[in-house]
Design an enzyme around this catalytic site. Sequence first.
Site, PDB file in Angstrom:
ATOM      1  N   LYS A 159       0.974  -0.803   0.311  1.00 55.20           N
ATOM      2  CA  LYS A 159       0.598  -0.542   0.209  1.00 55.20           C
ATOM      3  C   LYS A 159       0.612   1.432  -0.122  1.00 55.20           C
ATOM      4  O   LYS A 159       0.460   2.130  -0.629  1.00 55.20           O
ATOM      5  CB  LYS A 159      -0.937   0.241   1.125  1.00 55.20           C
ATOM      6  CG  LYS A 159       0.303   0.361   2.424  1.00 55.20           C
ATOM      7  CD  LYS A 159      -1.409  -0.013   3.707  1.00 55.20           C
ATOM      8  CE  LYS A 159      -1.189   0.614   4.968  1.00 55.20           C
ATOM      9  NZ  LYS A 159      -1.335  -0.592   6.081  1.00 55.20           N
ATOM     10  N   ARG A 183      -7.113  -0.700  17.111  1.00 55.58           N
ATOM     11  CA  ARG A 183      -7.811  -0.062  15.911  1.00 55.58           C
ATOM     12  C   ARG A 183      -8.563  -1.437  15.455  1.00 55.58           C
ATOM     13  O   ARG A 183      -9.574  -1.062  16.094  1.00 55.58           O
ATOM     14  CB  ARG A 183      -6.356   0.199  14.085  1.00 55.58           C
ATOM     15  CG  ARG A 183      -6.765   0.928  12.920  1.00 55.58           C
ATOM     16  CD  ARG A 183      -5.804   0.945  12.159  1.00 55.58           C
ATOM     17  NE  ARG A 183      -5.069  -0.209  11.524  1.00 55.58           N
ATOM     18  CZ  ARG A 183      -4.585  -0.252  10.346  1.00 55.58           C
ATOM     19  NH1 ARG A 183      -3.874   0.936  10.535  1.00 55.58           N
ATOM     20  NH2 ARG A 183      -4.543  -1.234  10.345  1.00 55.58           N
TER      21      ARG A 183
HETATM   22  C1  PLP Z   1      -0.037  -1.373   6.578  1.00 52.50           C
HETATM   23  C2  PLP Z   1      -0.616  -2.768   7.066  1.00 52.50           C
HETATM   24  C3  PLP Z   1       0.292  -3.480   6.987  1.00 52.50           C
HETATM   25  C4  PLP Z   1       1.896  -3.274   7.416  1.00 52.50           C
HETATM   26  O1  PLP Z   1       2.447  -2.496   7.654  1.00 52.50           O
HETATM   27  P1  PLP Z   1       4.525  -1.439   7.797  1.00 52.50           P
HETATM   28  O2  PLP Z   1       3.913  -1.395   9.005  1.00 52.50           O
HETATM   29  O3  PLP Z   1       3.783  -0.859   6.973  1.00 52.50           O
HETATM   30  O4  PLP Z   1       4.698  -3.382   7.944  1.00 52.50           O
HETATM   31  C5  PLP Z   1      -0.004  -5.072   8.277  1.00 52.50           C
HETATM   32  N1  PLP Z   1      -1.354  -5.138   8.109  1.00 52.50           N
HETATM   33  C6  PLP Z   1      -2.338  -3.997   8.613  1.00 52.50           C
HETATM   34  C7  PLP Z   1      -3.732  -4.641   8.766  1.00 52.50           C
HETATM   35  C8  PLP Z   1      -2.296  -2.838   7.556  1.00 52.50           C
HETATM   36  O5  PLP Z   1      -2.815  -2.193   7.809  1.00 52.50           O
END
Ligand code: PLP
Length: 356
Positions: free
Chosen positions: A38, A131
């Site tokens: 993302k 969250r």
């Molecule tokens: C963005 C996200 C990740 C990855 O997070 P990083 O800190 O970039 O490794 C993993 N799980 C969820 C649910 C996310 O939204």
Amino acid sequence: MKREYPCVEVNLGKITHNTREIVKLCSTKGIHVVGVTKVFCAKKPVVKAMLNGGLEIVGDSRIENLKRLEEFKCRKLLLRIPMESHAAEVVKYSDISLNSEIETIKRLSKAAKRASKIHNVILMIDMGDLREGVLERDVIDLVKEIISLENIKLAGIGTNLTCYGGVIPDGNNLGKLVMIKKEIKDKIGYEIPIVSGGNSSSLYAVMNGTIPDGINQLRIGEAIVLGRETSFGKDVPGCYKDSFTLKGEIIEIKEKPSVPIGTIGMDAFGQTPHFEDRGIIKRAIVALGRQDIVSEGLTPLDKQVNILGASSDHLLLDITNSCNLYKVGDVVDFNMDYGCLLRAMTSPYVKKYYVD
Ligand SMILES: *Cc1c(COP(=O)(O)O)cnc(C)c1O
């Protein structure tokens, strides 16, 4: 090739290398890595570089991004809890999704039935970061309901930490997640295949060997992209931290005072700025602004350059002490933190170039 600015230059070889290192590190603990795309808007060359590093599954928060990756034959995981209204697309473009709402999971089951598919679901459990995720006390009843749905396979349980609340993954919260898997087996007789233990912040526990046995999946974005875990910001051994470089072009250079002249009111963003008087300084303006970057998250590669601030379209630099004799038209390079990288990759004004 003539370049346009501002731009982000992505070193694909470094992304492949970082992915390979992290996949190797995690495999020593029996952990599979989901490569999270993302932060770079799932740009295809970068996704391909990640896959070359030995990933079998990619994850993104937006179903639009996974849809664009349809041609990639890897498995795809939807990270953000799906919108009910997206059920058909979720089933079509992702193989597995993270979920916390039973009504949405029922919709996914119906959509999967219409598409003659089985959709995989990971039930998210909130282990304290506040969250997404269901509460621990509701898990058993929810699992019973989910496994009764016709076109859904409960593929796993998972959690997300260090995102909203800043909670560090440890033996306590991740240990409890593994215990919940055992409890499901004991009470319902259902064997949960995947225990998804978080994001790049959980990599710290892998690095220092404290990740609990039983965690067998991590969803990793930032560590691959920026070469650091996110519990304490420590470097991941053997990984590059400069896979992404931002480049901007200088449009003005003038010697001017360090303190504005006149009565100080609000800046372009409603803040009252403060200035330290350092006399006359050499100031450069780069054609970059808050539409493209988060100025607090930028670090100039030239250590003698300081960032003074940014408005929507102008980045102000103090170049007084630099050994480089900058002139208008020169290009200045920057490293970016996660928030700034996210903004730059998302900004339509920032061009993207890929090098090996
Ligand atoms: C963005 C996200 C990740 C990855 O997070 P990083 O800190 O970039 O490794 C993993 N799980 C969820 C649910 C996310 O939204």
